[in-house]
Design a protein around this motif. Structure first.
Motif, mmCIF file in Angstrom:
data_model
loop_
_atom_site.group_PDB
_atom_site.id
_atom_site.type_symbol
_atom_site.label_atom_id
_atom_site.label_comp_id
_atom_site.label_asym_id
_atom_site.label_seq_id
_atom_site.Cartn_x
_atom_site.Cartn_y
_atom_site.Cartn_z
ATOM 1 N N ALA A 63 -54.593 -10.806 47.092
ATOM 2 C CA ALA A 63 -53.706 -9.734 47.137
ATOM 3 C C ALA A 63 -53.170 -9.669 48.521
ATOM 4 O O ALA A 63 -53.714 -9.111 49.499
ATOM 5 C CB ALA A 63 -53.938 -8.510 46.410
ATOM 6 N N LEU A 64 -51.843 -9.757 48.470
ATOM 7 C CA LEU A 64 -50.954 -9.633 50.068
ATOM 8 C C LEU A 64 -50.266 -8.307 49.931
ATOM 9 O O LEU A 64 -49.463 -8.168 49.118
ATOM 10 C CB LEU A 64 -50.274 -10.448 50.244
ATOM 11 N N PHE A 65 -50.437 -7.368 50.929
ATOM 12 C CA PHE A 65 -49.512 -6.239 51.123
ATOM 13 C C PHE A 65 -48.874 -6.303 52.118
ATOM 14 O O PHE A 65 -49.300 -7.001 53.195
ATOM 15 C CB PHE A 65 -50.198 -5.073 50.593
ATOM 16 N N GLU A 66 -48.077 -5.266 52.355
ATOM 17 C CA GLU A 66 -46.922 -5.330 53.741
ATOM 18 C C GLU A 66 -45.911 -6.138 53.683
ATOM 19 O O GLU A 66 -46.205 -7.578 53.738
ATOM 20 C CB GLU A 66 -47.897 -5.444 54.987
ATOM 21 N N SER A 67 -44.684 -5.896 53.334
ATOM 22 C CA SER A 67 -43.773 -6.804 52.870
ATOM 23 C C SER A 67 -43.277 -8.127 54.295
ATOM 24 O O SER A 67 -43.018 -9.029 53.714
ATOM 25 C CB SER A 67 -42.383 -5.772 52.768
ATOM 26 N N ALA A 68 -43.708 -7.383 55.491
ATOM 27 C CA ALA A 68 -43.235 -8.380 56.475
ATOM 28 C C ALA A 68 -44.388 -9.455 56.314
ATOM 29 O O ALA A 68 -44.194 -10.747 56.603
ATOM 30 C CB ALA A 68 -43.244 -7.692 57.927
ATOM 31 N N ALA A 69 -45.563 -9.206 56.043
ATOM 32 C CA ALA A 69 -46.833 -10.060 56.329
ATOM 33 C C ALA A 69 -46.501 -10.891 55.091
ATOM 34 O O ALA A 69 -46.600 -12.210 55.006
ATOM 35 C CB ALA A 69 -47.965 -9.400 56.044
#
Length: 217
Positions: A63-69
């Motif tokens: 799961a990836l979070f932080e929109s820029a990442a």
């Protein structure tokens, strides 16, 4: 399959969704946050311990979070020219302006202008502070305006990741009930963005539900 958690009225979700469409990627979006709730559920907190949106999963990946990442991951994994230039130097320039757009330009707008004006009850607003914040934001627009005036987009003559971050914030800037003095190049740029299907679908989203209202009692 790409799956994204987040409500359509979140500006960070909007940026990711617009970027996905510009890259021609299909995604399943699951409403989360705001009136949909769910951000404090243990399963969600396991994906994003901050309890914010968006969160992206690419198949069985992490799961990836932080929109820029999230957008950098998508750009690096699935992006193709011209949205992701072939030349490493050109990609670096796009990344520089994407970083500036996210952390400098959007940072000067989202909380100091949008939250302080729209998400604050009218009777509680500091109108002088909002006006000063708008002026600071417009000073930043003056920095990027010559680049856009020369090539049509933030980096050259084709839309790129940099435009996602610089451009997505402009819908709220141009539609808020505030006094504006936008550079002409930015006004023209915004009109061009409005003609893009991905921008119209994912960014030009009614934000009335976010308006601040003082709670009685």
């Amino acid at each position: 399959m790409l799956t994204l958690w987040g409500r359509a009225t979140s500006s960070n979700v909007q940026a990711v969704m617009w970027g996905l469409e510009e890259m021609g990627l299909e995604v399943r979006r699951i409403d989360a946050g705001g009136r949909f709730g769910g951000l404090d559920d243990p399963a969600y907190r396991e994906m994003n311990p901050m309890g914010l949106v968006p969160v992206l999963k690419d198949g069985d990946g992490p799961a990836l979070f932080e929109s820029a990442a999230i957008l950098r991951y998508l750009w690096g994994t699935y992006g193709r020219a011209p949205f992701r230039p072939d030349d490493a130097g050109d990609r670096a320039v796009v990344d520089v302006w994407a970083e500036w757009g996210k952390h400098v330009l959007c940072g000067a707008f989202t909380v100091p202008v949008f939250w302080a004006h729209w998400r604050t009850p009218e009777e509680d607003r500091d109108t002088a502070a909002v006006a000063a914040a708008v002026a600071r934001f417009e000073a930043l627009l003056e920095i990027v305006a010559p680049r856009i005036d020369r090539g049509g987009f933030v980096v050259g003559d084709r839309l790129s990741l940099a435009d996602i971050w610089v451009g997505h914030v402009l819908y709220r800037y141009f539609t808020l009930d505030i006094e504006r003095a936008a550079p002409p190049a930015i006004e023209a740029y915004y009109r061009r963005l409005c003609d893009r299907p991905g921008y119209a679908t994912h960014v030009m989203v009614n934000y009335d539900e976010l308006k601040g209202v003082r709670r009685s009692g």
